[in-house]
Design an enzyme around this catalytic site. Structure first.
Site, mmCIF file in Angstrom:
data_model
loop_
_atom_site.group_PDB
_atom_site.id
_atom_site.type_symbol
_atom_site.label_atom_id
_atom_site.label_comp_id
_atom_site.label_asym_id
_atom_site.label_seq_id
_atom_site.Cartn_x
_atom_site.Cartn_y
_atom_site.Cartn_z
ATOM 1 N N SER A 1 0.379 -6.238 -8.619
ATOM 2 C CA SER A 1 0.393 -7.410 -7.955
ATOM 3 C C SER A 1 -1.651 -6.774 -8.091
ATOM 4 O O SER A 1 -2.083 -5.651 -7.321
ATOM 5 C CB SER A 1 0.145 -7.155 -6.309
ATOM 6 O OG SER A 1 -0.955 -8.407 -5.188
ATOM 7 N N SER A 2 -2.240 -8.401 -8.430
ATOM 8 C CA SER A 2 -3.383 -8.535 -8.939
ATOM 9 C C SER A 2 -4.655 -8.027 -8.056
ATOM 10 O O SER A 2 -4.446 -8.615 -6.546
ATOM 11 C CB SER A 2 -3.730 -9.519 -10.070
ATOM 12 O OG SER A 2 -2.980 -9.389 -10.777
ATOM 13 N N GLN A 3 -5.936 -7.021 -7.904
ATOM 14 C CA GLN A 3 -6.708 -6.963 -7.129
ATOM 15 C C GLN A 3 -7.641 -9.231 -6.569
ATOM 16 O O GLN A 3 -7.847 -9.925 -7.202
ATOM 17 C CB GLN A 3 -7.875 -7.025 -7.946
ATOM 18 C CG GLN A 3 -8.974 -6.073 -6.822
ATOM 19 C CD GLN A 3 -10.645 -5.506 -7.544
ATOM 20 O OE1 GLN A 3 -9.944 -4.889 -8.413
ATOM 21 N NE2 GLN A 3 -11.060 -5.305 -7.062
#
Length: 365
Positions: A93-95
């Protein structure tokens, strides 16, 4: 912690995260601020992995002893590893700050259709669906297990975009269907077929190397555009059955030579971006001294090319395109042009390949 208390705690933490993103200038548009306020990230990240002394440690909402650590991390501005293959990171899950920057860079308007390459947890697709409506969002991932889980989480959160299991790099074009294509995984090269999916004024937003490129469609098989100013690091695009990990080939047995490029240069983030354009898909492995400075390194690419950069200032290389030689040339260009910023670089893409440039398309890098 009951579900009601969890939702209350999550809402408080989510508001703090959104306020922090806004205060830092990463979330400036009200429509996207509303999306980040409303879409519950914890629904899409019910567990994640953290490195520990015995490998990756699973932090889960199902474990009462871990719930506080889990919910706190989910609503911090950090990327979270969510899927492993053979113990290696395969999806994350990306920043949130990077997600916000990319979503705002899409410059979408009501009624636009968006294709997302790389469903992952489904969180980004939910943000898109919140902004544009379910019918205007299609998301694709190569891994059926990931797609199934994402679809369930999207439904639980109240979003129903089209979710498809497919190899994003080899999708068959649907002429003019999409106004935007956003990739949420790093791709070494933009597939030419993607331009056929775009409307005449559409563009592709995709992580290329250590940056994000916004490539406008010029014809059904060509495009050109610039990089955004910020850095970005994403998981690589995977083919079906592929872990995304490029294993290190055998070290070269060729004679070593002296190099005038210090090995610590690879720790320079500004140059790392240029290096990622010069040698697409490069993988790094390096050794640090007590001060945390690289003293030796191995660099390789998927075609088997490899460089062994040694602490004595020499390098041995092997393969079709020796990577350290390419980086030496790239560094001379970088320094000779006074360390240009990311957004001075661009790409031209056509059936003959992908060509990076500086300032203008005729000034090839």
């Amino acid at each position: 912690m009951t579900d009601d208390l969890l939702d209350l705690d999550a809402a408080t933490l989510r508001s703090r995260l959104v306020a922090a993103l806004a205060d830092d200038g990463n979330l400036t548009e009200e429509v996207w601020r509303a999306a980040f306020e409303d879409v519950p990230r914890h629904v899409f990240v019910p567990y994640f992995y953290r490195p520990g002394p015995e490998g990756q440690r699973r932090i889960s909402s199902d474990d009462p002893d871990q719930r506080k650590e889990w919910i706190t991390a989910v609503y911090e501005d950090r990327a979270l590893v969510t899927h492993l293959i053979d113990g290696n990171t395969a999806s994350a899950s990306s920043q949130p700050s990077v997600m916000a920057a990319m979503l705002q860079a899409l410059e979408v308007k009501d009624g636009m259709n968006v294709l997302e390459i790389g469903t992952g947890t489904g969180y980004n697709a939910a943000l898109l669906a919140h902004r544009l409506g379910d019918a205007n969002v299609t998301t694709v991932d190569v891994d059926e297990e990931i797609v199934t889980a994402a679809e369930q989480r999207l439904s639980r959160a109240g979003y129903w975009p089209a979710v498809i299991t497919a190899d994003g790099a080899s999708l068959r074009p649907t002429p003019g269907r999409f106004d935007r294509i956003i990739a949420t995984c790093q791709i070494p090269r933009i597939p030419v077929d993607w331009f056929g999916d775009l409307s005449d004024n559409g563009f592709i937003l995709a992580p290329i190397g250590a940056g994000v490129a916004r490539i406008h469609r010029t014809t059904a098989t060509t495009g050109s555009g610039r990089f955004l100013p910020g850095a970005a690091f994403f998981m690589p695009l995977r083919a079906r059955g592929d872990s995304g990990i490029v294993r290190r080939p055998a070290l070269p047995d060729t004679p070593a030579r002296t190099t005038d490029l210090p090995v610590e240069t690879i720790a320079d983030n500004a140059f790392r971006f240029v290096a990622s354009l010069a040698v697409p898909g490069i993988t790094w492995q390096y050794d640090l001294d007590d001060a945390g400075k690289p003293v030796s390194a191995r660099l390789w690419t998927a075609d088997g090319s490899i460089a062994d950069v040694r602490a004595d200032g020499t390098v041995a290389e092997g393969g079709r395109l020796p990577p350290w030689s390419a980086l030496e040339n790239a560094h001379r260009f970088f320094v000779g042009h006074e360390r240009p910023a990311r957004d001075r670089f661009g790409l031209t893409v056509d059936q003959d390949g992908q060509r990076p440039w500086l300032d203008t398309p005729d000034n090839l890098f």
